[in-house]
Write an enzyme that holds these catalytic residues in place. Structure first.
Site, PDB file in Angstrom:
ATOM      1  N   ASP A 158      60.234  45.259  68.473  1.00  0.00           N
ATOM      2  CA  ASP A 158      60.768  46.432  67.778  1.00  0.00           C
ATOM      3  C   ASP A 158      62.041  46.045  67.014  1.00  0.00           C
ATOM      4  O   ASP A 158      62.976  45.500  67.599  1.00  0.00           O
ATOM      5  CB  ASP A 158      61.075  47.483  68.849  1.00  0.00           C
ATOM      6  CG  ASP A 158      61.263  48.863  68.282  1.00  0.00           C
ATOM      7  OD1 ASP A 158      61.283  49.022  67.052  1.00  0.00           O
ATOM      8  OD2 ASP A 158      61.395  49.799  69.100  1.00  0.00           O
ATOM      9  N   ASP A 196      58.939  57.195  64.356  1.00  0.00           N
ATOM     10  CA  ASP A 196      58.465  57.562  65.702  1.00  0.00           C
ATOM     11  C   ASP A 196      57.727  58.909  65.706  1.00  0.00           C
ATOM     12  O   ASP A 196      58.176  59.871  65.099  1.00  0.00           O
ATOM     13  CB  ASP A 196      59.656  57.705  66.657  1.00  0.00           C
ATOM     14  CG  ASP A 196      60.241  56.352  67.019  1.00  0.00           C
ATOM     15  OD1 ASP A 196      59.850  55.341  66.401  1.00  0.00           O
ATOM     16  OD2 ASP A 196      61.093  56.323  67.920  1.00  0.00           O
TER      17      ASP A 196
HETATM   18  C1  GLA Z   1      61.985  52.742  68.704  1.00  0.00           C
HETATM   19  C2  GLA Z   1      60.459  52.668  68.678  1.00  0.00           C
HETATM   20  C3  GLA Z   1      59.888  53.561  69.765  1.00  0.00           C
HETATM   21  C4  GLA Z   1      60.423  53.112  71.120  1.00  0.00           C
HETATM   22  C5  GLA Z   1      61.938  53.130  71.113  1.00  0.00           C
HETATM   23  C6  GLA Z   1      62.521  52.499  72.364  1.00  0.00           C
HETATM   24  O1  GLA Z   1      62.441  54.016  68.354  1.00  0.00           O
HETATM   25  O2  GLA Z   1      59.968  53.056  67.428  1.00  0.00           O
HETATM   26  O3  GLA Z   1      58.477  53.495  69.754  1.00  0.00           O
HETATM   27  O4  GLA Z   1      59.937  51.822  71.390  1.00  0.00           O
HETATM   28  O5  GLA Z   1      62.463  52.406  69.997  1.00  0.00           O
HETATM   29  O6  GLA Z   1      63.904  52.415  72.354  1.00  0.00           O
END
Ligand code: GLA
Length: 389
Positions: free
Chosen positions: A144, A214
């Protein structure tokens, strides 16, 4: 001979043909901890999820990855090795527990120094962390972008080309590190579609990559993301998938019609299906929606053609997906708050003669159709059909 193999591997973006052939030939299915447990997930939650995947029959439908998202990381040891935090005292034992149930373990890290929740990332420790994950028995890594975004802002100065080059380099670096371990590990990028990630992510070695922000547990979020996938179908296929983010079904914010909308749209999109709810406390509606085998077989269709939008009239959309045997999956979506009749013309589907129609949510065969027809669709609902000659 060695030289031509090297050339072929370079052509494939550093991915050896064997690995390409074996990993994620259909979109990965499983579960991820983030949407329900957030940063407080624990070893006990993961074990309970593994047990629930088996008990509900979801594992046998293909939901095999048990993915721990952000929140598992502790500190590094004096020699630099990453460890689990107090909620994850023994990662190897946890992996054994998962594997003993016929499931696979996923984990989470970042190319930045810190993850999005402020935990230890892999920057400068890529090879070491890949070895640690492989040693534990990890089968899937979500990588990520998180704090690496700040570095992009500072060093790429708003230049999308440079930003892309920088992201490409850090994502490819972790892929090389994973490959060097010799363990097959599905590689999932979470870089939110920055710099048109869908157009190049597979060349870093990634098996899937996020295409947007997200997902949240409401209808506007799932349709905002889902319908924004139009035009991306040409970038995905077996071994390399667009990822519109995880499922929210069973988390409380979606009605059954809205949940069927997410499941239908994700299946037409050949999207990874990672449930994001508490599987140990799931109601039967959610289980039936997540575990509808006819819908899952659309998502997992072996030809791996992602579907796309073929018709749109304001909040009404029709999406189709070509399936392996000449059948076509069709989703008619109603974004309105009242019921509506959506017209469907056979020509939209590429058929000239009468077709047989199956409603996969109702598990029923409908009368065959040979021309235009209307379908009544519930508010925020969907009709999902498989049509064949
Ligand atoms: C980002 C990702 C999410 C999750 C969070 C965790 O926002 O896009 O899917 O993994 O981090 O902190």
């Amino acid at each position: 001979m060695i030289r031509s193999f090297a050339v072929l591997t370079a052509f494939l973006g550093g991915v050896g043909p064997t690995t390409m052939a074996q990993l994620a030939t259909t979109p990965p299915m499983g579960w991820n901890s983030w949407n329900h447990f957030g940063g407080q997930v624990s070893d006990a939650d993961i074990r309970a999820t593994a047990d629930a995947l088996v008990a509900t029959g979801m594992r046998d439908s293909g939901y095999v990855y048990v993915n721990i998202d952000d929140g598992w990381q502790g500190k590094r040891t004096a020699s630099g090795e990453l460890t689990g935090n107090e909620r994850f005292p023994d990662m190897r034992a946890l992996a054994n527990y998962i594997h003993a149930r016929g499931l696979k373990l996923g984990i989470y890290s970042s190319p930045g120094a810190l993850t999005c929740a402020g935990n230890e990332g892999s920057m400068g420790h890529e090879e070491e962390d890949a070895r640690t994950f492989a040693k534990w028995g990890v089968d899937y890594l979500k990588y990520d972008i998180c704090s690496y975004r700040k570095i992009l802002e500072q060093d790429a100065h708003g230049d999308p080309k440079l930003a892309k080059q920088m992201m490409f380099a850090v994502f490819q670096r972790m892929h090389s590190a994973l490959r060097a371990t010799g363990r097959p590990i599905v590689y999932s990028l979470s870089q939110h579609g920055l710099s048109r990630g869908w157009a190049w992510a597979s060349q870093t070695g990634a098996n899937l990559w996020r295409t947007g922000d997200d997902v949240h547990d409401d209808y506007l979020s799932i349709t905002g993301i889902g319908f924004a996938q139009a035009g991306l179908s040409k970038f995905s296929g077996p071994g390399h998938w667009n990822d519109p983010d995880m499922l929210e079904i069973g988390n409380g914010g979606l009605t059954p019609d809205e949940a069927r909308t997410q499941m239908s749209l994700w299946s037409l999109l050949a999207a990874p299906l990672l449930a994001g709810n508490d599987l140990s406390k799931m109601d039967s509606d959610s289980l039936n929606i997540l575990n509808n085998r006819e819908v899952l077989s659309i998502d997992q269709d072996p030809a791996g053609h992602q579907g796309d939008r073929v018709w749109c009239e304001g909040p009404l959309e029709i999406w189709t997906r070509a399936l392996v045997n000449g059948s076509v999956a069709v989703g008619l979506f109603n974004g309105n708050q009242g019921p509506v009749e959506i017209p469907l013309d056979l020509k939209l589907l590429g058929f000239k003669h009468a077709v047989k129609v199956r409603d996969v949510w109702q598990h029923s065969d409908l009368a065959s159709i040979d021309g235009p027809r209307v379908f009544r669709v519930a508010p925020h609902g969907v009709i999902l059909l498989v049509v064949h000659q």
